[in-house]
Scaffold this motif. Structure first.
Motif, PDB file in Angstrom:
ATOM      1  N   LEU A 165       0.841  -1.205   0.000  1.00  0.00           N
ATOM      2  CA  LEU A 165       0.000   0.000   0.000  1.00  0.00           C
ATOM      3  C   LEU A 165       0.873   1.251   0.000  1.00  0.00           C
ATOM      4  CD1 LEU A 165      -2.876   1.250   0.240  1.00  0.00           C
ATOM      5  CD2 LEU A 165      -2.594   1.156   2.732  1.00  0.00           C
ATOM      6  N   THR A 168       2.658   1.582  -3.544  1.00  0.00           N
ATOM      7  CA  THR A 168       1.781   1.985  -4.658  1.00  0.00           C
ATOM      8  C   THR A 168       1.252   3.399  -4.440  1.00  0.00           C
ATOM      9  OG1 THR A 168      -0.034   0.838  -3.596  1.00  0.00           O
ATOM     10  CG2 THR A 168       1.020  -0.328  -5.390  1.00  0.00           C
ATOM     11  N   SER A 169       0.990   3.769  -3.185  1.00  0.00           N
ATOM     12  CA  SER A 169       0.468   5.119  -2.922  1.00  0.00           C
ATOM     13  C   SER A 169       1.529   6.168  -3.226  1.00  0.00           C
ATOM     14  CB  SER A 169       0.029   5.245  -1.462  1.00  0.00           C
ATOM     15  OG  SER A 169      -0.916   4.272  -1.159  1.00  0.00           O
ATOM     16  N   GLU A 172       1.882   6.555  -6.897  1.00  0.00           N
ATOM     17  CA  GLU A 172       0.770   7.355  -7.438  1.00  0.00           C
ATOM     18  C   GLU A 172       1.038   8.848  -7.230  1.00  0.00           C
ATOM     19  OE1 GLU A 172      -4.039   7.487  -7.200  1.00  0.00           O
ATOM     20  OE2 GLU A 172      -3.041   7.655  -5.259  1.00  0.00           O
ATOM     21  N   MET A 272      -7.114  11.743  -5.667  1.00  0.00           N
ATOM     22  CA  MET A 272      -5.672  11.593  -5.406  1.00  0.00           C
ATOM     23  C   MET A 272      -5.237  12.458  -4.221  1.00  0.00           C
ATOM     24  SD  MET A 272      -6.585  11.195  -8.544  1.00  0.00           S
ATOM     25  CE  MET A 272      -6.203  11.137 -10.252  1.00  0.00           C
ATOM     26  N   ARG A 275      -6.062  10.854  -1.017  1.00  0.00           N
ATOM     27  CA  ARG A 275      -5.082   9.797  -0.716  1.00  0.00           C
ATOM     28  C   ARG A 275      -3.745  10.410  -0.296  1.00  0.00           C
ATOM     29  NH1 ARG A 275      -8.098   7.056  -4.902  1.00  0.00           N
ATOM     30  NH2 ARG A 275      -6.740   7.610  -6.646  1.00  0.00           N
ATOM     31  N   LEU A 310      -6.458   5.537   4.096  1.00  0.00           N
ATOM     32  CA  LEU A 310      -5.843   5.433   2.766  1.00  0.00           C
ATOM     33  C   LEU A 310      -6.470   4.265   1.990  1.00  0.00           C
ATOM     34  CD1 LEU A 310      -3.721   6.400   0.758  1.00  0.00           C
ATOM     35  CD2 LEU A 310      -2.001   5.101   2.004  1.00  0.00           C
ATOM     36  N   THR A 311      -6.678   3.149   2.674  1.00  0.00           N
ATOM     37  CA  THR A 311      -7.305   1.993   2.020  1.00  0.00           C
ATOM     38  C   THR A 311      -8.715   2.349   1.563  1.00  0.00           C
ATOM     39  OG1 THR A 311      -6.023   0.585   3.478  1.00  0.00           O
ATOM     40  CG2 THR A 311      -7.862  -0.459   2.338  1.00  0.00           C
ATOM     41  N   ARG A 313      -9.902   5.280   0.810  1.00  0.00           N
ATOM     42  CA  ARG A 313      -9.883   6.240  -0.309  1.00  0.00           C
ATOM     43  C   ARG A 313      -9.385   5.580  -1.589  1.00  0.00           C
ATOM     44  NH1 ARG A 313     -11.998   7.623   3.345  1.00  0.00           N
ATOM     45  NH2 ARG A 313     -11.699   9.426   4.709  1.00  0.00           N
ATOM     46  N   THR A 314      -8.816   4.363  -1.457  1.00  0.00           N
ATOM     47  CA  THR A 314      -8.344   3.627  -2.629  1.00  0.00           C
ATOM     48  C   THR A 314      -9.464   2.739  -3.163  1.00  0.00           C
ATOM     49  OG1 THR A 314      -6.180   3.617  -1.567  1.00  0.00           O
ATOM     50  CG2 THR A 314      -6.435   2.153  -3.451  1.00  0.00           C
TER      51      THR A 314
END
Ligand SMILES: Nc1ncnc2c1ncn2[C@@H]1O[C@H](COP(=O)(O)OP(=O)(O)O)[C@@H](O)[C@H]1O
Ligand SMILES: N[C@@H](CCOP(=O)(O)O)C(=O)O
Length: 325
Positions: A165, A168-169, A172, A272, A275, A310-311, A313-314
């Motif tokens: 997580l 990848t965040s 992004e 985005m 996040r 965060l999870t 919002r993903t």
């Protein structure tokens, strides 16, 4: 406790002799807070807060102090740094930088309603607009470069899924920061930490009166939408699951956008940014949790709260920003 540097009544009297703020009346340490030593300082004229900066570097302080002064002069409810007789607003106490600022009324609200959210949203938009002609520049020191530096430091402490997580965040956000849309975002001085505990309210639950925004010591120049996202992730969520509460989010965002309408690019980057704001506090909480500063006496904030946000919002659909008011 948040009184790292003891200050005596005599110290306070000596300090006050450099200002025109009335005669010393009382001094009382403030228990809350984790970064600075804070005292309520009362004089014959008014109530103030004396802050001794324990962590921030002297060269970083003019941005915060002058920004608060700039905003207060333009009617934004923030603590107003008081000016010494020699014209300076920063002073020294026991070898550390310090400032006397006005005391704001009210207390912070744990469970805000739509009225609290709307007042905060409208006032943050006013603060953004009022800061547009502020000339000192200092980036958000807890921005992307800091996340990139800090992520590898906390990575070894994380489970495989948390590592994925985080990676990848971060990837992004690196891509977002390179995009045309990001470059076109309205930017300027931003609070960057406007959680519920940094906004004071007086009045009643039904008719709250905003006392003001405190703790500008994480402020920096950043996308204003990032500031909005930091707020939404704290003010407008179910504190257990991290899910956004649509009624609170709508009240907050509509009030903001009545003062400053969101741009096309802000509409596109909104998911985005939510996040990014979650990632920022997940990383800082991980850092404080696994690598606490030796002097830190308080229990660190729970990092898993922001991992959950965060999870969320993903995985979950994110409500659009309001259009055209
Ligand atoms: N200008 C102010 N007016 C009223 N209360 C204040 C003011 N500044 C600080 N406080 C009080 O002091 C507490 C700690 O301040 P804060 O700036 O959050 O400290 P820290 O930066 O150490 O976290 C706040 O929760 C608030 O109760
Ligand atoms: N809002 C941050 C913590 C920032 O510290 P502060 O007590 O100085 O506001 C978080 O919740 O992680």
């Amino acid at each position: 406790m948040a009184v790292f540097t003891p200050v005596s009544e005599q110290d306070a009297r000596n300090l006050l002799s450099n200002y025109s703020l009335g005669e010393f009346a009382s001094l009382k340490g403030i228990a809350a807070g984790i970064e600075n030593s804070n005292y309520f300082l009362t004089t014959s004229a008014a109530e103030y807060v004396l802050t001794i900066f324990e962590v921030l570097k002297v060269e970083q302080l003019p941005f915060y102090i002058e920004l608060m002064h700039h905003l207060a002069e333009r009617g934004i409810p923030v603590p107003k740094p008081q000016t010494r007789l020699d014209g300076a607003r920063l002073t020294m106490l026991h070898g550390k930088p310090a400032a006397i600022v006005s005391k704001l009324a009210g207390t912070y609200i744990v469970s805000p309603n739509t009225a609290h959210c709307a007042l905060t949203g409208a006032t943050l938009a006013r603060a953004h607009l009022a800061s547009a002609d502020f000339t000192i520049r200092q980036p958000n020191l807890r921005g992307l470069s800091w996340w990139q530096e800090t992520a590898p430091v906390v990575m070894p402490f994380l489970s495989q899924s948390a590592q994925n997580l985080l990676s990848t965040s971060l990837a992004e956000q690196i891509a977002v920061a390179r995009s045309e849309d990001w470059r076109a975002l309205p930017k300027g001085p931003s609070h960057c930490d406007l959680f519920r505990d940094n906004v004071l309210f007086a009045g009643t639950t039904e008719s709250p009166v905003l006392g003001g925004f405190i703790d500008y010591y994480f402020a920096g120049v950043d996308a204003w939408l990032f500031d909005v996202a930091v707020c939404l992730n704290d003010w407008c969520i179910d504190q257990t699951s991290g899910e956004l509460i649509p009624e609170l989010a709508t009240a907050w965002l509509e009030a903001y956008s009545r003062v400053r309408a969101f741009t096309e690019q802000e509409h596109r980057l909104w998911p985005m940014m939510l996040r990014a704001a979650a990632l920022r506090f997940w990383i800082s909480r991980l850092y404080d949790f696994y690598l606490p500063r030796p002097a830190k006496t308080l229990k660190p904030h729970d990092p898993t709260h922001f991992e959950r946000i965060l999870t969320q919002r993903t995985l979950q659909a994110i409500p659009n920003l309001p259009k055209d008011f």
